[in-house]
Design a protein around this motif. Structure first.
Motif, PDB file in Angstrom:
ATOM      1  N   GLY A  29     -13.761  25.094  -2.160  1.00 52.70           N
ATOM      2  CA  GLY A  29     -14.524  23.879  -1.879  1.00 52.70           C
ATOM      3  C   GLY A  29     -13.951  22.577  -2.387  1.00 52.70           C
ATOM      4  O   GLY A  29     -14.565  21.534  -2.240  1.00 52.70           O
ATOM      5  N   GLY A  30     -12.784  22.599  -3.036  1.00 46.14           N
ATOM      6  CA  GLY A  30     -12.232  21.368  -3.562  1.00 46.14           C
ATOM      7  C   GLY A  30     -12.966  20.823  -4.765  1.00 46.14           C
ATOM      8  O   GLY A  30     -12.861  19.651  -5.112  1.00 46.14           O
ATOM      9  N   TYR A  31     -13.747  21.696  -5.439  1.00 47.34           N
ATOM     10  CA  TYR A  31     -14.504  21.253  -6.614  1.00 47.34           C
ATOM     11  C   TYR A  31     -13.576  20.828  -7.735  1.00 47.34           C
ATOM     12  O   TYR A  31     -12.566  21.474  -8.016  1.00 47.34           O
ATOM     13  CB  TYR A  31     -15.359  22.415  -7.136  1.00 47.34           C
ATOM     14  CG  TYR A  31     -16.812  22.347  -6.741  1.00 47.34           C
ATOM     15  CD1 TYR A  31     -17.480  21.143  -6.644  1.00 47.34           C
ATOM     16  CD2 TYR A  31     -17.522  23.516  -6.505  1.00 47.34           C
ATOM     17  CE1 TYR A  31     -18.817  21.092  -6.299  1.00 47.34           C
ATOM     18  CE2 TYR A  31     -18.869  23.478  -6.160  1.00 47.34           C
ATOM     19  CZ  TYR A  31     -19.506  22.258  -6.061  1.00 47.34           C
ATOM     20  OH  TYR A  31     -20.823  22.213  -5.721  1.00 47.34           O
ATOM     21  N   GLN A  32     -13.917  19.760  -8.400  1.00 45.54           N
ATOM     22  CA  GLN A  32     -13.268  19.349  -9.641  1.00 45.54           C
ATOM     23  C   GLN A  32     -14.335  19.325 -10.728  1.00 45.54           C
ATOM     24  O   GLN A  32     -15.323  18.598 -10.609  1.00 45.54           O
ATOM     25  CB  GLN A  32     -12.625  17.967  -9.481  1.00 45.54           C
ATOM     26  CG  GLN A  32     -11.541  17.901  -8.418  1.00 45.54           C
ATOM     27  CD  GLN A  32     -10.320  18.725  -8.783  1.00 45.54           C
ATOM     28  OE1 GLN A  32      -9.923  18.784  -9.951  1.00 45.54           O
ATOM     29  NE2 GLN A  32      -9.720  19.356  -7.799  1.00 45.54           N
ATOM     30  N   ILE A  33     -14.174  20.147 -11.755  1.00 50.27           N
ATOM     31  CA  ILE A  33     -15.152  20.163 -12.840  1.00 50.27           C
ATOM     32  C   ILE A  33     -15.103  18.823 -13.570  1.00 50.27           C
ATOM     33  O   ILE A  33     -14.029  18.325 -13.925  1.00 50.27           O
ATOM     34  CB  ILE A  33     -14.855  21.329 -13.805  1.00 50.27           C
ATOM     35  CG1 ILE A  33     -14.933  22.670 -13.056  1.00 50.27           C
ATOM     36  CG2 ILE A  33     -15.818  21.312 -14.971  1.00 50.27           C
ATOM     37  CD1 ILE A  33     -16.280  22.970 -12.427  1.00 50.27           C
ATOM     38  N   SER A  34     -16.282  18.226 -13.795  1.00 46.15           N
ATOM     39  CA  SER A  34     -16.321  16.852 -14.297  1.00 46.15           C
ATOM     40  C   SER A  34     -16.000  16.754 -15.789  1.00 46.15           C
ATOM     41  O   SER A  34     -15.541  15.718 -16.246  1.00 46.15           O
ATOM     42  CB  SER A  34     -17.694  16.231 -14.014  1.00 46.15           C
ATOM     43  OG  SER A  34     -18.726  16.965 -14.649  1.00 46.15           O
ATOM     44  N   ALA A 279     -19.953  20.938 -12.260  1.00 51.03           N
ATOM     45  CA  ALA A 279     -19.321  20.667 -10.971  1.00 51.03           C
ATOM     46  C   ALA A 279     -19.831  19.344 -10.409  1.00 51.03           C
ATOM     47  O   ALA A 279     -19.066  18.567  -9.832  1.00 51.03           O
ATOM     48  CB  ALA A 279     -19.590  21.814 -10.002  1.00 51.03           C
ATOM     49  N   ALA A 280     -21.120  19.077 -10.566  1.00 49.19           N
ATOM     50  CA  ALA A 280     -21.666  17.759 -10.234  1.00 49.19           C
ATOM     51  C   ALA A 280     -21.564  16.876 -11.468  1.00 49.19           C
ATOM     52  O   ALA A 280     -22.008  17.272 -12.555  1.00 49.19           O
ATOM     53  CB  ALA A 280     -23.122  17.876  -9.794  1.00 49.19           C
ATOM     54  N   PRO A 281     -20.989  15.700 -11.356  1.00 53.28           N
ATOM     55  CA  PRO A 281     -20.868  14.827 -12.537  1.00 53.28           C
ATOM     56  C   PRO A 281     -22.248  14.376 -13.015  1.00 53.28           C
ATOM     57  O   PRO A 281     -23.222  14.363 -12.266  1.00 53.28           O
ATOM     58  CB  PRO A 281     -20.045  13.645 -12.015  1.00 53.28           C
ATOM     59  CG  PRO A 281     -20.233  13.658 -10.536  1.00 53.28           C
ATOM     60  CD  PRO A 281     -20.417  15.091 -10.150  1.00 53.28           C
ATOM     61  N   GLU A 282     -22.310  13.976 -14.277  1.00 54.04           N
ATOM     62  CA  GLU A 282     -23.601  13.693 -14.887  1.00 54.04           C
ATOM     63  C   GLU A 282     -24.324  12.530 -14.207  1.00 54.04           C
ATOM     64  O   GLU A 282     -25.551  12.550 -14.095  1.00 54.04           O
ATOM     65  CB  GLU A 282     -23.433  13.422 -16.380  1.00 54.04           C
ATOM     66  CG  GLU A 282     -24.741  13.427 -17.127  1.00 54.04           C
ATOM     67  CD  GLU A 282     -24.577  13.583 -18.629  1.00 54.04           C
ATOM     68  OE1 GLU A 282     -25.583  13.443 -19.337  1.00 54.04           O
ATOM     69  OE2 GLU A 282     -23.443  13.840 -19.094  1.00 54.04           O
TER      70      GLU A 282
END
Length: 319
Positions: A29-34, A279-282
């Protein structure tokens, strides 16, 4: 303020990252951990957002390969034992969904029994397709049958579809492809009779089930308009009953755009709180919580249920 239970959050353990990097494994999914996940970071984040406990997961499908047939089992065991250690250190603050290897039903069932019976984890995570296998595929049937027998919560988290190179347009899959793959998975389960065979599955669908609630009436009506030649004998009432029985969580789905369709197919007591952090930024979590708490479709009692009480019916240990 209600102390929330977050059923959608990802604990990315250092030892697991090292194992994945060594294999050249790429997240879906192209996720970047925040942020880099640590227990201390997670606890501080929870305290900032009035979260009493998180049920963590690692929502990817891990399978072996010709040169490393034990990869899937090894990584899932590493995740599950790491989560058990986390819960032992902080039993009131963390629960966990077990990861299962995607090599086949025998491997998955063995790890399921170990994770639940020996480690005492709180449920299981399955992806919206498991290495290309969707709900209703015989590949998944023994695992889903055992999950129904055990009556454990199953968190269904989206991943890339097998056709993502065509469908994704090079963008992060979390924009629209993840919501579509969730709908694709449950629809295939419906039309192949999965919920006739296993009516008591306890499924929690990420992101308010993506596109599924919006398409709910259409999916049901097509059971009388025309089905595939091998599809089960289902009708609109069956579809409505199944959709009503599912649980829907609010990560990236706390706005009216998602909540109103969800409440057309189910009731407020089947909505759960989630954040998708890290995964979703704060800042996105903050926006989503603001949408959820200002939504005028819940009574105060229903909102408390969404934020906490509904989850405790599934995860009573966290009470």
């Amino acid at each position: 303020m209600t102390k929330r239970i977050d059923v959608h959050t990802h604990a990315v353990l250092d030892q697991v990252i090292a194992e994945l990097l060594a294999r050249g494994f790429r997240p879906t999914g192209g996720y970047q951990i925040s942020v880099r996940w640590t227990p201390d970071e997670a606890l501080a984040y929870m305290d900032r957002h009035e979260i009493a406990a998180q049920v963590v997961s690692m929502p990817m499908a891990f399978a072996g390969s010709e040169d490393d047939p034990g990869f899937g089992t090894r990584v899932c065991r590493m995740i599950n034992e790491g989560y058990a250690a986390l819960i032992e250190q902080h039993p009131a603050r963390f629960g966990a969904f077990a990861s299962l290897p995607a090599d086949g039903p025998d491997e998955a069932l063995a790890e399921l029994a170990y994770a639940l019976d020996e480690l005492g984890l709180d449920g299981v995570v399955l992806t919206s397709n498991v290495a290309g296998h969707y709900f209703g595929d015989p590949f998944l049937e023994p695992v889903l049958a055992e999950l129904e027998r055990r009556q454990v919560p199953v968190f269904v988290h989206p991943v890339d579809s097998p056709c993502i190179e065509v469908l994704g347009f090079g963008r992060p899959s979390s924009i629209v492809e993840f919501p579509f793959d969730t709908a694709r998975n449950i629809t295939n389960g419906l039309y192949t009779g999965l919920f006739q065979r296993h009516p008591n599955l306890r499924l929690i669908l990420a992101h308010c089930a993506g596109a599924l609630p919006t398409l709910g009436w259409r999916i049901g009506e097509h059971t009388v308009m025309g089905r595939g030649p091998k599809d089960a004998d289902i009708d609109p009432a069956h579809v409505a009953t199944v959709l009503r029985s599912l649980y829907y969580e609010t990560a990236l789905a706390g706005s009216r755009n998602s909540l109103l369709p969800a409440l057309e197919v189910t009731t407020a007591d089947h909505i759960l709180f989630g954040t998708d952090w890290p995964a979703a930024p704060e800042f996105t979590v903050i926006h989503n919580i603001a949408n959820l708490t200002s939504f005028d479709g819940f009574t105060p009692e229903e909102l408390r249920g969404v934020e906490r009480d509904n989850a405790l019916k599934l995860f009573s240990r966290l009470a």
